[in-house]
Design a protein around this motif. Structure first.
Motif, PDB file in Angstrom:
ATOM      1  N   TYR A 247      33.475  43.312  45.256  1.00 29.29           N
ATOM      2  CA  TYR A 247      34.384  43.512  46.385  1.00 29.29           C
ATOM      3  C   TYR A 247      34.440  42.259  47.259  1.00 29.29           C
ATOM      4  CZ  TYR A 247      36.715  46.189  50.099  1.00 29.29           C
ATOM      5  OH  TYR A 247      37.617  46.664  51.032  1.00 29.29           O
ATOM      6  N   HIS A 251      38.078  40.908  47.567  1.00 33.74           N
ATOM      7  CA  HIS A 251      38.662  41.219  48.869  1.00 33.74           C
ATOM      8  C   HIS A 251      38.553  40.041  49.840  1.00 33.74           C
ATOM      9  CE1 HIS A 251      38.614  42.908  53.001  1.00 33.74           C
ATOM     10  NE2 HIS A 251      39.641  43.616  52.549  1.00 33.74           N
ATOM     11  N   ASP A 252      37.324  39.587  50.093  1.00 36.13           N
ATOM     12  CA  ASP A 252      37.147  38.516  51.065  1.00 36.13           C
ATOM     13  C   ASP A 252      37.629  37.172  50.528  1.00 36.13           C
ATOM     14  OD1 ASP A 252      35.993  40.521  52.479  1.00 36.13           O
ATOM     15  OD2 ASP A 252      34.139  39.465  52.927  1.00 36.13           O
ATOM     16  N   ALA A 274      44.783  42.133  43.888  1.00 37.80           N
ATOM     17  CA  ALA A 274      44.886  41.467  45.193  1.00 37.80           C
ATOM     18  C   ALA A 274      46.236  41.743  45.849  1.00 37.80           C
ATOM     19  CB  ALA A 274      44.682  39.961  45.011  1.00 37.80           C
ATOM     20  N   HIS A 277      46.449  45.167  47.298  1.00 37.97           N
ATOM     21  CA  HIS A 277      45.784  45.276  48.596  1.00 37.97           C
ATOM     22  C   HIS A 277      46.631  44.651  49.705  1.00 37.97           C
ATOM     23  CE1 HIS A 277      42.448  45.861  51.350  1.00 37.97           C
ATOM     24  NE2 HIS A 277      42.630  44.622  51.791  1.00 37.97           N
ATOM     25  N   MET A 292      40.233  49.648  46.217  1.00 41.86           N
ATOM     26  CA  MET A 292      40.390  48.236  45.889  1.00 41.86           C
ATOM     27  C   MET A 292      40.728  48.032  44.416  1.00 41.86           C
ATOM     28  SD  MET A 292      40.487  45.023  46.374  1.00 41.86           S
ATOM     29  CE  MET A 292      40.236  45.090  48.129  1.00 41.86           C
TER      30      MET A 292
END
Length: 324
Positions: A247, A251-252, A274, A277, A292
């Motif tokens: 994640y 995500h980051d 990606a 999201h 996610m």
């Protein structure tokens, strides 16, 4: 069954958990430090919600050179200035920037990207190696005590590790919607993730720390309890840890660009995840997807497959044009 108290496993277990925790916290700190150390003009922050919404609505009109995951450049503030000797355009911002400073900033950015790519790979390799070492050590405790190879114990550990990863995706979907969006107190913290980030950290980062607590406790308890229950707890803790690490990168790193992810950005499935999201940040489908890694499936379930496909195709065109 092995005795419940072993001095050596206790010491090794404490060292394993301490090193894993330090590694996770150190890498997360290094990752967010990247956004603080690079000049603000060279790193794209998160796209504001209104712009993301317009991006999804006008996906079919995206220019080939536009990156669907990056904010579009601001329009010039003044009319272009035409020289009598040869035509060229400049803006006040361009006129006021020293080329030597710009070159140095770009060199610094490349150096920092390389540094944090190495940090990401090193931290991830260390966590995986620690998990393998701890699993091997638990098995050796059985063998050194004259017992048969603990096939059932190992199978339960691997099964719970996989189940922990899948379960965390389901939990993330639930927590993201019910606890972080629908709940006023939860959203008061999570809101920091839906506005342009200023500085290295955001209040929403506290949720990552909170989610790490059960992983550390399960790994520690399972490692120090040498039976099948311990193997199951240990496996569940590993699954949560592996999900959190994945994640973090997707995500980051890939979505919000808090640190560079290198070749991961070129994997088609990860790009699709990606972009799904990014659609969550537009609120176009009521906030879907809230998960996610199964985000694309959530989008398709609410009738957003065409929008997602259009954005993915636009991104593919960008990659193709830039490679020419």
């Amino acid at each position: 069954m092995l005795p419940m108290a072993y001095p050596t496993p206790t010491r090794v277990g404490a060292a394993v958990l301490a090193s894993q925790s330090v590694s996770l916290l150190g890498f997360r700190y290094a990752a967010v430090r990247f956004t603080q150390s690079v000049p603000s003009g060279l790193v794209s922050l998160d796209i504001p919600s209104k712009r993301r919404h317009l991006l999804c609505q006008a996906a079919s009109n995206i220019a080939p050179e536009q990156d669907v995951l990056s904010p579009s450049p601001p329009p010039p503030q003044e009319t272009a200035v035409v020289s009598s000797s040869h035509s060229h355009s400049t803006t006040p911002k361009q006129q006021g920037r020293d080329p030597a400073i710009v070159r140095q900033q770009r060199l610094d950015r490349r150096r920092q990207q390389t540094t944090y790519q190495i940090a990401a790979i090193a931290a991830s390799s260390f966590i995986v190696a620690t998990a393998i070492l701890a699993t091997w050590y638990r098995i050796m405790l059985h063998l050194d005590n004259g017992e048969a190879f603990p096939y059932i114990d190992l199978a339960l550990t691997l099964l719970l590790a996989a189940g922990g990863m899948v379960g965390m995706e389901m939990y993330a979907r639930f927590a993201h919607k019910i606890l972080w969006h629908d709940n006023k107190l939860g959203y008061a913290i999570h809101k920091s993730h839906h506005v342009p980030r200023v500085g290295a950290f955001e209040a929403n980062d506290i949720y990552a720390v909170m989610n790490a607590v059960p992983a550390v406790l399960l790994c520690g308890y399972g490692f120090l309890r040498p039976d099948m229950i311990g193997g199951m707890c240990f496996g569940a803790g590993l699954g949560i840890s592996l999900f959190g690490m994945s994640y973090l990168f997707i995500h980051d790193g890939l979505v919000h660009k808090r640190f560079p992810v290198g070749p991961l950005a070129d994997v088609p499935e990860l790009r699709r995840i990606a972009i799904a999201h990014q659609i969550h940040h537009t609120d176009k489908f009521g906030g879907v997807p809230y998960g996610m890694f199964l985000g694309p499936q959530e989008i398709e379930a609410v009738g957003g497959k065409e929008d997602l496909d259009r954005l993915v195709a636009a991104r593919a065109n960008v990659k193709t044009d830039s490679a020419r």
